[in-house]
Design a protein around this motif. Sequence first.
Motif, PDB file in Angstrom:
ATOM      1  N   LYS A  54      37.506  38.477  33.924  1.00 32.47           N
ATOM      2  CA  LYS A  54      36.681  38.791  32.753  1.00 32.47           C
ATOM      3  C   LYS A  54      35.616  37.710  32.584  1.00 32.47           C
ATOM      4  CE  LYS A  54      37.037  40.075  27.890  1.00 32.47           C
ATOM      5  NZ  LYS A  54      37.923  40.239  26.726  1.00 32.47           N
ATOM      6  N   LEU A  92      33.651  45.879  37.616  1.00 29.37           N
ATOM      7  CA  LEU A  92      33.987  45.788  36.191  1.00 29.37           C
ATOM      8  C   LEU A  92      33.261  46.885  35.425  1.00 29.37           C
ATOM      9  CD1 LEU A  92      33.719  41.917  35.634  1.00 29.37           C
ATOM     10  CD2 LEU A  92      35.818  43.285  35.731  1.00 29.37           C
ATOM     11  N   TYR A 108      38.247  40.921  39.911  1.00 32.12           N
ATOM     12  CA  TYR A 108      37.159  40.253  39.206  1.00 32.12           C
ATOM     13  C   TYR A 108      37.664  39.805  37.839  1.00 32.12           C
ATOM     14  CZ  TYR A 108      34.094  42.203  42.774  1.00 32.12           C
ATOM     15  OH  TYR A 108      33.505  42.522  43.970  1.00 32.12           O
TER      16      TYR A 108
END
Length: 322
Positions: free
Chosen positions: A32, A258, A30
């Motif tokens: 940022k 995240l 994933y």
Amino acid sequence: MYSTTTGLQNLTREFGTSRPLFEDDKTIFYRKPACSPDTSFVVRMDWAGLKSLPGVVPIGMPGGILLAKDGRAIDETEVPNIEWKRYQQRLAASGTDPSPTQPAATALPVPDYFTNIFYDYYPVVGISYEQAVAFCSWRGRVISKMVNRGKPGSTDSLAADHMLVECRLPTEAEWQQAALAKRDLPHGTRCPEVAVEVNPEAAGYLKQRSGSPVFEPLIRADIRAYNRTRPTRSPISCDQPGPYFLRLVTPAYVYSGLPNDYQLLNLLGNVAEMVQERGYALGGSYRDPLTACTVTSRSAYIGPSPTVGFRCMTRATYPNRR
């Protein structure tokens, strides 16, 4: 080779060169978030002030991240299967029958979810509220014993240097603090969806995780085609639209997705989490849509379930210091 929940050295050699698994953390990447970060409630990870609070130990305990300046820490992740197995091993080694700690076979997402090493770092489910409470209590006792070992006089529970480690389920208020509910954003962030890339070499891993009947070479080709679309996806493990190879038939790897601004993982989605207040679990699960995996989501919890797990709160103090 140490436990991430107690810091104790493992009783068995669990990881060798023959461990035939694809690495969980090299499966899905994933990116940022590109959207502007929230500034309505800034998390400050400066705990220098702890040193001035009488009796509080200014360090986190194994597996935990400090949440408040009174020394309370919450687990970075949900308690995974591997740590529950280590708990059972420790009980057996101490002469205690571990069979009452066994997850309910009828409350597992797939039959081999607890026994298959593929799911070692997936959250433990199929356990009762009482079993989770007992684990937390045991964990506090064994950490206390470990940190007091070898310190002159500290094994005396009345000594000034005696450290007490308490471990328990979080309260609903503590859980919501950790999930950044104060921001008044459903997912604690303005960025609930981000760019994603799937590793084609993880085709076999995703075949097992998704329960897909498709052969690996075709999955690998489909992953490459998917990546070429420059997809976006929520990093929250929930029931969301997407390709068949990302379907979740079980919860996901506890270190996936995240971290939030406290550096905590999977507070939302993956498994709904027990809290001290009985009867419900928070945050939604892998079987819920994204709209049901929020900082205020509640689900009824009356017993072992394939969608409910937990994480612990820990706090270390010197109770005899003034």
